[in-house]
Design a protein around this motif. Structure first.
Motif, PDB file in Angstrom:
ATOM      1  N   ALA A  97      -9.312 -11.868 -33.866  1.00 36.37           N
ATOM      2  CA  ALA A  97     -10.619 -12.516 -33.750  1.00 36.37           C
ATOM      3  C   ALA A  97     -10.605 -13.924 -34.319  1.00 36.37           C
ATOM      4  CB  ALA A  97     -11.678 -11.663 -34.446  1.00 36.37           C
ATOM      5  N   GLU A  98      -9.932 -14.128 -35.441  1.00 37.41           N
ATOM      6  CA  GLU A  98      -9.865 -15.463 -36.028  1.00 37.41           C
ATOM      7  C   GLU A  98      -9.143 -16.434 -35.103  1.00 37.41           C
ATOM      8  OE1 GLU A  98      -9.875 -15.101 -40.819  1.00 37.41           O
ATOM      9  OE2 GLU A  98      -8.081 -14.299 -39.833  1.00 37.41           O
ATOM     10  N   ASP A 101     -11.532 -17.336 -32.327  1.00 33.80           N
ATOM     11  CA  ASP A 101     -12.530 -18.294 -32.797  1.00 33.80           C
ATOM     12  C   ASP A 101     -11.966 -19.710 -32.899  1.00 33.80           C
ATOM     13  OD1 ASP A 101     -14.543 -16.393 -33.026  1.00 33.80           O
ATOM     14  OD2 ASP A 101     -14.045 -15.916 -35.107  1.00 33.80           O
ATOM     15  N   SER A 102     -10.685 -19.815 -33.201  1.00 37.98           N
ATOM     16  CA  SER A 102     -10.104 -21.137 -33.431  1.00 37.98           C
ATOM     17  C   SER A 102      -9.713 -21.855 -32.147  1.00 37.98           C
ATOM     18  CB  SER A 102      -8.885 -21.028 -34.350  1.00 37.98           C
ATOM     19  OG  SER A 102      -7.830 -20.320 -33.713  1.00 37.98           O
ATOM     20  N   ASN A 104     -10.660 -20.568 -28.676  1.00 42.61           N
ATOM     21  CA  ASN A 104     -11.538 -20.054 -27.624  1.00 42.61           C
ATOM     22  C   ASN A 104     -10.867 -18.909 -26.867  1.00 42.61           C
ATOM     23  OD1 ASN A 104     -10.453 -20.891 -24.973  1.00 42.61           O
ATOM     24  ND2 ASN A 104     -11.087 -22.983 -25.495  1.00 42.61           N
ATOM     25  N   HIS A 207     -15.026  -9.425 -36.329  1.00 38.82           N
ATOM     26  CA  HIS A 207     -15.998  -9.946 -35.375  1.00 38.82           C
ATOM     27  C   HIS A 207     -15.661 -11.399 -35.023  1.00 38.82           C
ATOM     28  CE1 HIS A 207     -18.676  -6.477 -36.412  1.00 38.82           C
ATOM     29  NE2 HIS A 207     -18.923  -6.613 -35.116  1.00 38.82           N
ATOM     30  N   ARG A 208     -15.949 -11.750 -33.796  1.00 36.35           N
ATOM     31  CA  ARG A 208     -15.681 -13.093 -33.287  1.00 36.35           C
ATOM     32  C   ARG A 208     -16.892 -13.972 -33.583  1.00 36.35           C
ATOM     33  NH1 ARG A 208     -13.368 -11.186 -27.320  1.00 36.35           N
ATOM     34  NH2 ARG A 208     -11.722  -9.799 -28.118  1.00 36.35           N
ATOM     35  N   VAL A 209     -16.837 -14.694 -34.657  1.00 33.68           N
ATOM     36  CA  VAL A 209     -18.017 -15.414 -35.129  1.00 33.68           C
ATOM     37  C   VAL A 209     -18.335 -16.642 -34.287  1.00 33.68           C
ATOM     38  CG1 VAL A 209     -17.806 -14.560 -37.493  1.00 33.68           C
ATOM     39  CG2 VAL A 209     -16.632 -16.671 -36.833  1.00 33.68           C
ATOM     40  N   SER A 210     -17.452 -17.027 -33.384  1.00 40.26           N
ATOM     41  CA  SER A 210     -17.772 -18.121 -32.464  1.00 40.26           C
ATOM     42  C   SER A 210     -18.625 -17.641 -31.298  1.00 40.26           C
ATOM     43  CB  SER A 210     -16.488 -18.759 -31.928  1.00 40.26           C
ATOM     44  OG  SER A 210     -15.718 -17.806 -31.214  1.00 40.26           O
ATOM     45  N   PHE A 211     -18.753 -16.314 -31.143  1.00 34.22           N
ATOM     46  CA  PHE A 211     -19.574 -15.737 -30.091  1.00 34.22           C
ATOM     47  C   PHE A 211     -21.002 -15.561 -30.606  1.00 34.22           C
ATOM     48  CE2 PHE A 211     -16.467 -13.369 -27.087  1.00 34.22           C
ATOM     49  CZ  PHE A 211     -15.540 -14.387 -27.186  1.00 34.22           C
ATOM     50  N   ARG A 215     -23.537 -17.039 -33.720  1.00 33.05           N
ATOM     51  CA  ARG A 215     -23.928 -18.445 -33.748  1.00 33.05           C
ATOM     52  C   ARG A 215     -25.431 -18.613 -33.637  1.00 33.05           C
ATOM     53  NH1 ARG A 215     -23.181 -21.133 -29.831  1.00 33.05           N
ATOM     54  NH2 ARG A 215     -22.336 -19.698 -28.301  1.00 33.05           N
ATOM     55  N   ASP A 230     -19.988 -16.108 -25.163  1.00 33.87           N
ATOM     56  CA  ASP A 230     -19.698 -17.380 -24.529  1.00 33.87           C
ATOM     57  C   ASP A 230     -19.022 -17.231 -23.178  1.00 33.87           C
ATOM     58  OD1 ASP A 230     -20.696 -18.693 -26.709  1.00 33.87           O
ATOM     59  OD2 ASP A 230     -18.783 -18.712 -27.747  1.00 33.87           O
TER      60      ASP A 230
END
Length: 242
Positions: A97-98, A101-102, A104, A207-211, A215, A230
């Motif tokens: 997941a990290e 996030d870094s 996409n 968890h994918r915090v960029s999703f 956000r 996203d």
């Protein structure tokens, strides 16, 4: 004279089974071995994206190969064992997941497929990748096939391996984080999963915090389901009646 089979997707969706035609053509053109590449887990809110590379044995192709999303969990598990027992080469790779996030989710999916191809014990001459993009940095020539898991048996085999491995990983996460029910929804944005996020918050490094909803906030995501992630959601058996 027979018309050559096009690499373009059909104008209308046809419910057909994948075959070995692309691979046979490659063999005739001296591009053997052929590896099928596919991934599982682009759409979920949690967990890794997992990719697989499979080089099938033309003389021992398991019966019933298909897009993993069109198979039951029991069918996938059975075919998973058959693929591992008969294929000339199988490799798997994942991006956590990290990592997603870094860089996409699209780039992470392609990178996972590249790593899976590099991990094969048999060097492929051609890689057939599901989707519109060829993973950069492949160890061989690459070819993208839209809906490839419904057209190529090698890609279908890779889709099954990737799906089974990811589901097993997420089931393990469910045992470690009992409030989230990962073993039921595999990290997809089901009502149960969104409720657990609202009650307990996201899990670090899972968890994918960029999703979204991370956000936008859980409340905003609950009001606008189209903003949950996203990238387009994959249909997941746990979220449907079938």
């Amino acid at each position: 004279m027979a018309r050559a089979r096009s690499d373009s997707p059909p104008l209308f969706d046809i419910d057909c089974k994948p075959d070995f035609a692309f691979e046979k053509r490659a063999i005739k053109e001296g591009q053997w071995p052929v590896a099928g590449l596919d991934e599982a887990g682009r759409g979920p809110l949690a967990g890794p994206v997992v990719a697989a590379a499979v080089i099938l044995n033309p003389k021992r192709i398991p019966k019933g190969l298909d897009d993993s999303k069109r198979l039951t969990a029991e069918q996938r598990d059975l075919l998973f064992d058959k693929i591992l027992a008969s294929a000339l080469g199988v490799s798997m790779a994942s991006i956590c997941a990290e990592g997603i996030d870094s860089i996409n989710i699209l780039r992470a999916s392609l990178e996972a497929m590249r790593r899976a191809a590099l991990g094969l014990s048999v060097q492929p001459r051609l890689a057939l990748a599901d989707g519109r993009d060829i993973p950069p940095g492949l160890p061989c020539e690459g070819r993208a096939l839209v809906k490839g898991d419904q057209r190529s048996q090698s890609i279908a085999a890779a889709s099954i391996v990737a799906k089974v491995m990811r589901d097993r990983m997420m089931s393990g996460c469910g045992q470690a984080h009992v409030h989230y029910g990962f073993e039921a929804h595999m990290g997809y944005a089901t009502p149960r999963h969104r409720t657990a996020i609202g009650n307990h918050g996201p899990i670090a490094r899972l968890h994918r915090v960029s999703f979204a909803p991370f956000r936008l906030g859980v409340e905003a995501a609950e009001c606008d389901p189209d903003m949950l992630i996203d990238a387009p959601l994959e249909t997941h058996p746990a979220a449907t009646s079938g």
